[in-house]
Motif scaffolding. Structure first.
Motif, PDB file in Angstrom:
ATOM      1  N   ALA A 287      22.848  46.317  52.061  1.00 66.67           N
ATOM      2  CA  ALA A 287      21.804  46.370  53.095  1.00 66.67           C
ATOM      3  C   ALA A 287      22.289  45.819  54.425  1.00 66.67           C
ATOM      4  N   GLN A 288      23.071  44.726  54.373  1.00 67.41           N
ATOM      5  CA  GLN A 288      23.547  44.133  55.621  1.00 67.41           C
ATOM      6  C   GLN A 288      24.432  45.113  56.392  1.00 67.41           C
ATOM      7  N   ILE A 289      25.318  45.792  55.676  1.00 68.48           N
ATOM      8  CA  ILE A 289      26.203  46.769  56.332  1.00 68.48           C
ATOM      9  C   ILE A 289      25.394  47.943  56.860  1.00 68.48           C
ATOM     10  N   ALA A 290      24.454  48.441  56.060  1.00 74.44           N
ATOM     11  CA  ALA A 290      23.673  49.611  56.460  1.00 74.44           C
ATOM     12  C   ALA A 290      22.816  49.327  57.684  1.00 74.44           C
ATOM     13  N   VAL A 291      22.270  48.142  57.811  1.00 79.30           N
ATOM     14  CA  VAL A 291      21.395  47.819  58.928  1.00 79.30           C
ATOM     15  C   VAL A 291      22.183  47.387  60.159  1.00 79.30           C
ATOM     16  N   LEU A 292      23.203  46.560  59.975  1.00 80.75           N
ATOM     17  CA  LEU A 292      23.891  45.964  61.118  1.00 80.75           C
ATOM     18  C   LEU A 292      24.929  46.888  61.744  1.00 80.75           C
ATOM     19  N   THR A 293      25.799  47.486  60.960  1.00 85.77           N
ATOM     20  CA  THR A 293      26.951  48.185  61.533  1.00 85.77           C
ATOM     21  C   THR A 293      27.123  49.622  61.051  1.00 85.77           C
ATOM     22  N   GLN A 294      26.438  50.026  59.993  1.00 82.51           N
ATOM     23  CA  GLN A 294      26.640  51.343  59.389  1.00 82.51           C
ATOM     24  C   GLN A 294      28.115  51.617  59.090  1.00 82.51           C
ATOM     25  N   GLY A 295      28.826  50.576  58.735  1.00 78.34           N
ATOM     26  CA  GLY A 295      30.227  50.725  58.380  1.00 78.34           C
ATOM     27  C   GLY A 295      31.187  50.707  59.544  1.00 78.34           C
TER      28      GLY A 295
ATOM     29  N   PRO B  32      15.830  30.633  54.086  1.00 78.58           N
ATOM     30  CA  PRO B  32      16.331  32.008  54.191  1.00 78.58           C
ATOM     31  C   PRO B  32      16.532  32.712  52.855  1.00 78.58           C
ATOM     32  N   VAL B  33      16.714  31.944  51.772  1.00 75.88           N
ATOM     33  CA  VAL B  33      16.929  32.560  50.460  1.00 75.88           C
ATOM     34  C   VAL B  33      15.714  33.372  50.032  1.00 75.88           C
ATOM     35  N   VAL B  34      14.511  32.888  50.357  1.00 73.79           N
ATOM     36  CA  VAL B  34      13.284  33.557  49.922  1.00 73.79           C
ATOM     37  C   VAL B  34      12.778  34.570  50.942  1.00 73.79           C
ATOM     38  N   VAL B  35      13.445  34.688  52.075  1.00 73.13           N
ATOM     39  CA  VAL B  35      13.055  35.666  53.091  1.00 73.13           C
ATOM     40  C   VAL B  35      13.569  37.042  52.675  1.00 73.13           C
ATOM     41  N   SER B  36      12.815  38.077  52.985  1.00 71.56           N
ATOM     42  CA  SER B  36      13.237  39.444  52.685  1.00 71.56           C
ATOM     43  C   SER B  36      14.598  39.738  53.319  1.00 71.56           C
ATOM     44  N   LEU B  37      15.503  40.318  52.529  1.00 65.91           N
ATOM     45  CA  LEU B  37      16.850  40.593  53.010  1.00 65.91           C
ATOM     46  C   LEU B  37      16.836  41.550  54.198  1.00 65.91           C
ATOM     47  N   VAL B  38      16.046  42.605  54.117  1.00 66.17           N
ATOM     48  CA  VAL B  38      16.004  43.581  55.202  1.00 66.17           C
ATOM     49  C   VAL B  38      15.414  42.960  56.463  1.00 66.17           C
ATOM     50  N   ALA B  39      14.342  42.183  56.322  1.00 66.21           N
ATOM     51  CA  ALA B  39      13.740  41.532  57.490  1.00 66.21           C
ATOM     52  C   ALA B  39      14.724  40.571  58.142  1.00 66.21           C
ATOM     53  N   TRP B  40      15.419  39.780  57.320  1.00 70.29           N
ATOM     54  CA  TRP B  40      16.427  38.853  57.830  1.00 70.29           C
ATOM     55  C   TRP B  40      17.511  39.601  58.601  1.00 70.29           C
ATOM     56  N   THR B  41      17.979  40.713  58.057  1.00 67.59           N
ATOM     57  CA  THR B  41      19.057  41.470  58.682  1.00 67.59           C
ATOM     58  C   THR B  41      18.600  42.123  59.982  1.00 67.59           C
ATOM     59  N   ILE B  42      17.378  42.640  60.026  1.00 73.04           N
ATOM     60  CA  ILE B  42      16.870  43.270  61.243  1.00 73.04           C
ATOM     61  C   ILE B  42      16.747  42.251  62.369  1.00 73.04           C
TER      62      ILE B  42
END
Length: 325
Positions: free
Chosen positions: A261-269, A144-154
Motif C-alpha cells: 500500500a505504501q508503494i502504491a500510494v506514495l510512489t507507484q514504484g 500510529p500502529v492503530v491508524v489505518s494504513l491507507v489514511a496514514w500513507t495519504i
C-alpha cells in the motif's frame, strides 16, 4: 500374632501394584475403547479443529492454487486457461527487470528492519525509565500502529509533496527541500521512513515488555562490580531480551517483504523502478498487465524468499538467543 496377621501388618503400609487396566471402565470384562487418554485427545483435537480447518482453507489451499496457476497462462479478458508447464519459471529467470526489483526489495527490507528495530529498542529503553510523562509518550509512539494504513500513507503523501508540509517547514528555515517522492535518491528513503514511523510502536511495546521482565538485581550486582552502562546493556539487557529481538526481527522482515500500500500510494514504484518492490511488481504483472500466470510465479518466488529467511533466522537463534540450545 498369627502368621497371616503378621503378613497383613507388614504389607499394610506398602503401595500395592495396580492391576493392568484398573480404573478403566469395561464392558463384559473387556477394556473400554474410550479410555481417559483417548477422551482427552479427542477434546484436544476438537478444540484445534477450527484453527486447522481455517489454515487448510485459507493458507494451504491458496498456496496450492498459486503453484497450480503458476504453471498456466490465464487470460481473463480472452477467457482462456492454458497449461504451459515451466514457461513462466523460464520467463522468471530471463526477466531483465527482476534483478532491479529484487535489489529494491532488499534495500527496502534492510533499511526498514535496521531502522525499525534500532529505533524501537532505543524508545523502549527511554520509556522504561521512571520519568514523568512516560505513559503519554508510550501512547504517542504506539498510536500510529492503530491508524489505518491507507489514511496514514495519504497524509504523508501530502506532507512529502514538492509543495507539501515538510518543504513548507524547511522553507521557513530558508532551505529549499527536494521533491521527496520523485527524486531517485529520496523516494526509497521517504517510503522507508514512513513505514518505520507507522510500525515502530509495535516493536517498542514488545521490547518494553521484555525490558520490564529483566531482574533489577542483575543490574545492581553488575553496577557493584564496576560495570558501566554499555557493559550492562551488552552483557545483561541484550542476552535477556534476545528472544524478543528474534520475534520482532522475524515479524519485521516478513512485513517488509509484503509491503504494497505504501508503494502504491506514495510512489507507484517510481521514479523509474527505484521503489518497485517484489509485491508491487507482482501486482503490476497480474492486475495491470493481466499476466496472472506470471504473477502467480512471482508469488511462488515471494513465498520461497519469506520461508527461506524465516527458517534461516530460526536456525541461527541457537547461536545468539539466550537459553536456546
Amino acid at each position: 500374632m498369627t502368621p497371616s496377621a503378621s503378613k497383613v501388618a507388614v504389607t499394610a503400609g506398602r503401595v500395592q501394584p495396580r492391576p493392568a487396566g484398573a480404573g478403566h471402565p469395561s464392558v463384559g470384562g473387556r477394556r473400554s475403547f474410550w479410555t481417559v487418554r483417548r477422551r482427552d485427545n479427542l477434546v484436544g483435537y476438537l478444540l484445534i479443529a477450527p484453527q486447522l480447518l481455517g489454515s487448510a482453507l485459507f493458507v494451504l489451499l491458496p498456496l496450492g492454487l498459486v503453484f497450480w496457476y503458476s504453471m498456466h497462462e490465464w487470460n481473463v479478458l480472452a477467457g482462456t486457461f492454458e497449461f504451459v508447464g515451466r514457461e513462466n519459471y523460464d520467463r522468471l529467470l530471463a526477466d531483465a527487470n527482476l534483478r532491479e526489483v529484487l535489489g529494491g526489495t532488499a534495500l527496502f527490507s534492510a533499511g526498514l528492519v535496521v531502522l525499525n528495530l534500532a529505533l524501537a529498542l532505543v524508545l523502549a529503553i527511554l520509556l522504561n525509565q521512571r520519568l514523568a510523562g512516560t505513559t503519554f509518550f508510550r501512547t504517542v509512539f504506539f498510536s500510529p500502529v492503530v491508524v489505518s494504513l491507507v489514511a496514514w500513507t495519504i497524509v504523508w503523501q501530502f506532507l512529502l509533496q514538492d509543495d507539501g508540509g515538510l518543504n513548507g517547514l524547511l522553507g521557513v528555515a530558508g532551505i529549499d527541500g527536494p521533491n521527496w517522492l520523485r527524486g531517485e535518491g529520496t523516494a526509497m528513503t521517504s517510503v522507508i521512513v514512513v513505514q518505520v514511523l507507522k510500525n515502530v510502536g509495535l516493536n517498542m511495546v514488545l521490547f518494553l515488555a521484555a525490558l520490564q521482565g529483566v531482574p533489577g538485581q542483575l543490574y545492581e550486582a553488575a553496577e557493584l562490580d564496576g560495570a558501566g552502562a554499555w557493559t550492562r546493556f551488552r552483557r545483561i539487557t541484550v542476552p535477556l531480551i534476545s528472544p524478543t529481538i528474534l520475534l520482532t526481527s522475524i515479524i519485521t522482515v516478513v512485513g517488509s517483504l509484503q509491503v504494497f500500500a505504501q508503494i502504491a500510494v506514495l510512489t507507484q514504484g517510481g521514479p523509474g523502478m527505484s521503489t518497485t518492490v517484489l509485491v508491487y511488481y507482482l501486482y503490476q504483472q497480474a492486475f495491470q498487465f493481466h499476466h496472472f500466470g506470471y504473477g502467480a510465479t512471482l508469488s511462488v518466488l515471494l513465498f520461497a524468499i519469506v520461508a527461506l529467511l524465516t527458517v534461516a533466522q530460526w536456525r541461527m537463534r541457537r547461536k545468539w538467543v539466550f537459553n536456546e540450545t
